[in-house]
Design an enzyme around this catalytic site. Structure first.
Site, PDB file in Angstrom:
ATOM      1  N   LEU A  34     -54.030 101.982  73.067  1.00 63.47           N
ATOM      2  CA  LEU A  34     -53.466 101.066  72.064  1.00 63.47           C
ATOM      3  C   LEU A  34     -52.307 100.243  72.632  1.00 63.47           C
ATOM      4  O   LEU A  34     -51.319  99.981  71.943  1.00 63.47           O
ATOM      5  CB  LEU A  34     -53.046 101.814  70.785  1.00 63.47           C
ATOM      6  CG  LEU A  34     -54.172 102.600  70.094  1.00 63.47           C
ATOM      7  CD1 LEU A  34     -53.656 103.328  68.855  1.00 63.47           C
ATOM      8  CD2 LEU A  34     -55.330 101.664  69.691  1.00 63.47           C
ATOM      9  N   ALA A  76     -59.142  98.007  80.228  1.00 64.38           N
ATOM     10  CA  ALA A  76     -58.639  97.360  81.452  1.00 64.38           C
ATOM     11  C   ALA A  76     -57.672  96.252  81.061  1.00 64.38           C
ATOM     12  O   ALA A  76     -57.694  95.775  79.924  1.00 64.38           O
ATOM     13  CB  ALA A  76     -59.794  96.753  82.252  1.00 64.38           C
ATOM     14  N   SER A  78     -56.794  92.298  81.772  1.00 64.78           N
ATOM     15  CA  SER A  78     -57.757  91.245  82.116  1.00 64.78           C
ATOM     16  C   SER A  78     -57.158  89.842  82.199  1.00 64.78           C
ATOM     17  O   SER A  78     -57.876  88.859  82.010  1.00 64.78           O
ATOM     18  CB  SER A  78     -58.905  91.255  81.097  1.00 64.78           C
ATOM     19  OG  SER A  78     -58.401  90.957  79.825  1.00 64.78           O
ATOM     20  N   TYR A 142     -57.048  90.751  89.723  1.00 64.10           N
ATOM     21  CA  TYR A 142     -57.902  91.183  88.609  1.00 64.10           C
ATOM     22  C   TYR A 142     -59.353  91.326  89.076  1.00 64.10           C
ATOM     23  O   TYR A 142     -59.978  92.386  88.924  1.00 64.10           O
ATOM     24  CB  TYR A 142     -57.798  90.178  87.447  1.00 64.10           C
ATOM     25  CG  TYR A 142     -58.872  90.375  86.405  1.00 64.10           C
ATOM     26  CD1 TYR A 142     -58.920  91.545  85.668  1.00 64.10           C
ATOM     27  CD2 TYR A 142     -59.853  89.404  86.179  1.00 64.10           C
ATOM     28  CE1 TYR A 142     -59.921  91.744  84.726  1.00 64.10           C
ATOM     29  CE2 TYR A 142     -60.845  89.591  85.245  1.00 64.10           C
ATOM     30  CZ  TYR A 142     -60.878  90.765  84.513  1.00 64.10           C
ATOM     31  OH  TYR A 142     -61.872  90.965  83.597  1.00 64.10           O
ATOM     32  N   ASN A 171     -67.944  84.296  80.159  1.00 62.94           N
ATOM     33  CA  ASN A 171     -66.851  84.141  79.191  1.00 62.94           C
ATOM     34  C   ASN A 171     -67.212  84.751  77.844  1.00 62.94           C
ATOM     35  O   ASN A 171     -67.898  84.109  77.038  1.00 62.94           O
ATOM     36  CB  ASN A 171     -66.460  82.672  79.061  1.00 62.94           C
ATOM     37  CG  ASN A 171     -65.646  82.213  80.252  1.00 62.94           C
ATOM     38  OD1 ASN A 171     -66.125  82.238  81.384  1.00 62.94           O
ATOM     39  ND2 ASN A 171     -64.405  81.849  80.013  1.00 62.94           N
TER      40      ASN A 171
HETATM   41  N1  UFG Z   1     -58.348  76.579  78.996  1.00 60.96           N
HETATM   42  C1  UFG Z   1     -57.578  75.497  78.648  1.00 60.96           C
HETATM   43  N2  UFG Z   1     -56.499  75.708  77.852  1.00 60.96           N
HETATM   44  C2  UFG Z   1     -56.164  76.942  77.365  1.00 60.96           C
HETATM   45  C3  UFG Z   1     -56.982  78.050  77.720  1.00 60.96           C
HETATM   46  C4  UFG Z   1     -58.075  77.816  78.540  1.00 60.96           C
HETATM   47  O1  UFG Z   1     -57.826  74.366  79.063  1.00 60.96           O
HETATM   48  O2  UFG Z   1     -55.149  77.080  76.657  1.00 60.96           O
HETATM   49  C5  UFG Z   1     -59.529  76.360  79.863  1.00 60.96           C
HETATM   50  C6  UFG Z   1     -59.396  77.117  81.164  1.00 60.96           C
HETATM   51  O3  UFG Z   1     -58.737  76.336  82.123  1.00 60.96           O
HETATM   52  C7  UFG Z   1     -60.843  77.378  81.504  1.00 60.96           C
HETATM   53  C8  UFG Z   1     -61.535  77.514  80.137  1.00 60.96           C
HETATM   54  O4  UFG Z   1     -60.634  76.891  79.215  1.00 60.96           O
HETATM   55  O5  UFG Z   1     -61.392  76.263  82.146  1.00 60.96           O
HETATM   56  C9  UFG Z   1     -61.773  78.935  79.736  1.00 60.96           C
HETATM   57  O6  UFG Z   1     -60.552  79.657  79.856  1.00 60.96           O
HETATM   58  P1  UFG Z   1     -60.358  81.122  79.287  1.00 60.96           P
HETATM   59  O7  UFG Z   1     -58.922  81.495  79.550  1.00 60.96           O
HETATM   60  O8  UFG Z   1     -60.845  81.205  77.881  1.00 60.96           O
HETATM   61  O9  UFG Z   1     -61.332  82.008  80.159  1.00 60.96           O
HETATM   62  P2  UFG Z   1     -61.403  82.152  81.758  1.00 60.96           P
HETATM   63  O10 UFG Z   1     -62.611  81.417  82.201  1.00 60.96           O
HETATM   64  O11 UFG Z   1     -60.142  81.824  82.419  1.00 60.96           O
HETATM   65  O12 UFG Z   1     -61.483  83.723  81.888  1.00 60.96           O
HETATM   66  C10 UFG Z   1     -62.619  84.478  81.585  1.00 60.96           C
HETATM   67  C11 UFG Z   1     -62.164  85.888  81.220  1.00 60.96           C
HETATM   68  C12 UFG Z   1     -61.458  86.517  82.393  1.00 60.96           C
HETATM   69  C13 UFG Z   1     -62.350  86.471  83.590  1.00 60.96           C
HETATM   70  C14 UFG Z   1     -62.820  85.060  83.849  1.00 60.96           C
HETATM   71  C15 UFG Z   1     -63.821  85.024  84.959  1.00 60.96           C
HETATM   72  O13 UFG Z   1     -61.292  85.837  80.119  1.00 60.96           O
HETATM   73  O14 UFG Z   1     -61.163  87.860  82.077  1.00 60.96           O
HETATM   74  O15 UFG Z   1     -63.437  84.520  82.687  1.00 60.96           O
HETATM   75  O16 UFG Z   1     -63.387  84.088  85.869  1.00 60.96           O
HETATM   76  F1  UFG Z   1     -61.684  86.885  84.685  1.00 60.96           F
END
Ligand code: UFG
Length: 324
Positions: A34, A76, A78, A142, A171
């Site tokens: 938690l 985990a 992340s 990570y 994602n």
């Molecule tokens: N993004 C924005 N603005 C924000 C948040 C995200 O432009 O405020 C963009 C990011 O740059 C990215 C896309 O939206 O291009 C998706 O971003 P997320 O943060 O939603 O997800 P990620 O692709 O960064 O991360 C996900 C998982 C991670 C994992 C990764 C694999 O959440 O745990 O995919 O690379 F590591």
């Protein structure tokens, strides 16, 4: 009835997967510290053991007594950015504590171990879509911590005969009626967009419009958490160990997600172009043919509109997320 230990069952994907298993008659025990999870996200039909995987005697005792058929390991940390600042936190929890769990599973005679791995194990992919056998060179602690634990499982499987599945999520997105995304602070694209639409935040910062993609923004493969849950159940029945990439195979840019969210909500998304976020690959798209053929996996949410709509309904139902 199959007994499953779900670590991280109070978290985003673990809680939805617990719900999915309970709906199908499994006996679920949630093990969760938690820290990032929420007590209210634990399905009331599940038993909850509040504990940390750093507590090796505790998890060994839980597995010895539990007579579990399977362990599903979601617990985990992340956040890619955080892992670059505090690698010890990531190797400590995602690797060292996970080894405590693997040892406990062996001690408890658990037959199957299903592990939440990630597209981040691939780093900057050489090509998309990404297949299971493509080169894995993580670009942050990570992804490295998750890849290391995939290797631990591979050795444990050879040495102790424990079957495992490493499920590499792309994602994870969307919600069930009861379980949705509530990270504090939130860093993921879809919940941030929907909070912007609701006026909970002023605007979305769009990280980079100068990538080598058709509209300049990053492309990702958004996969519904219930489709991830389906893959977990199928992995239990798989005859052999394996690694599986899980995505729809449809890459969507940040601008495309914004437009889809506008269609679902009927409202404009206020955004501002911001610099690139360090460590963001331009494109991550899964080739999930192996999961489809070897596991019989059939994702039900192929459309981003459906995925976003489920997340939108959850935010409207739980505007403040889970209770504190
Ligand atoms: N993004 C924005 N603005 C924000 C948040 C995200 O432009 O405020 C963009 C990011 O740059 C990215 C896309 O939206 O291009 C998706 O971003 P997320 O943060 O939603 O997800 P990620 O692709 O960064 O991360 C996900 C998982 C991670 C994992 C990764 C694999 O959440 O745990 O995919 O690379 F590591």
């Amino acid at each position: 009835m199959k007994k499953v230990l779900v670590t991280g069952g109070a978290g985003y994907i673990g809680s939805a997967c617990s719900e999915y298993l309970l709906d199908r008659g499994y006996d679920v025990t949630v093990f969760d510290a938690l820290i990032t999870g929420h007590r209210d996200a634990v399905d009331p039909r599940a038993k909850l053991v509040e504990g940390n995987l750093a507590d090796r005697p505790l998890i060994i005792d839980v597995c010895r007594r539990g007579q579990f058929d399977a362990v599903m390991h979601f617990a985990a940390f992340s956040l890619v950015g955080e892992s670059m600042k505090n690698p010890s936190k990531y190797f400590g929890n995602n690797l060292a504590n996970a080894i405590n769990l693997a040892d406990a599973a062996v001690e408890g005679g658990v037959k199957t171990f299903v592990f939440s791995s990630t597209a981040a194990t691939f780093g900057q992919p050489e090509k998309v879509p990404i297949s299971e056998n493509d080169r894995q060179i993580p670009i942050n602690p990570y992804g490295e911590s998750k890849l290391c634990f995939e290797k631990v499982l591979s050795w444990y499987s050879r040495i102790y005969g424990m079957k495992y599945a490493a499920l590499r999520y792309f994602n994870a997105a969307g919600a069930t009626v009861l379980h949705g995304e509530d990270h504090r602070p939130e860093s993921h694209l879809i919940p941030i967009i929907l909070e912007t639409v609701r006026g909970k935040r002023e605007k979305l910062m769009l990280f980079g419009d100068d990538y080598d993609t058709p509209d300049g923004s990053c492309i990702r493969d958004y996969i519904h958490i219930l489709d991830l849950a389906q893959a977990h159940e199928l992995a239990l029945a798989a005859p052999e160990s394996g690694h599986y990439n899980l995505g729809t195979g449809n890459g969507l840019s940040v601008f495309e997600i914004i437009r889809a969210a506008e269609e679902v909500t009927g409202k404009k998304v206020n955004f501002e172009i911001a610099p690139r976020r360090p460590g963001d690959p331009a494109r991550l798209i899964a080739c999930s043919d192996k999961a489809r053929s070897a596991l019989g996996w059939k994702p039900k949410y192929e459309s981003a509109l459906d995925i976003i709509e489920s997340a939108w309904k959850w935010q409207l139902k739980f505007p403040e997320g889970y209770a504190k």
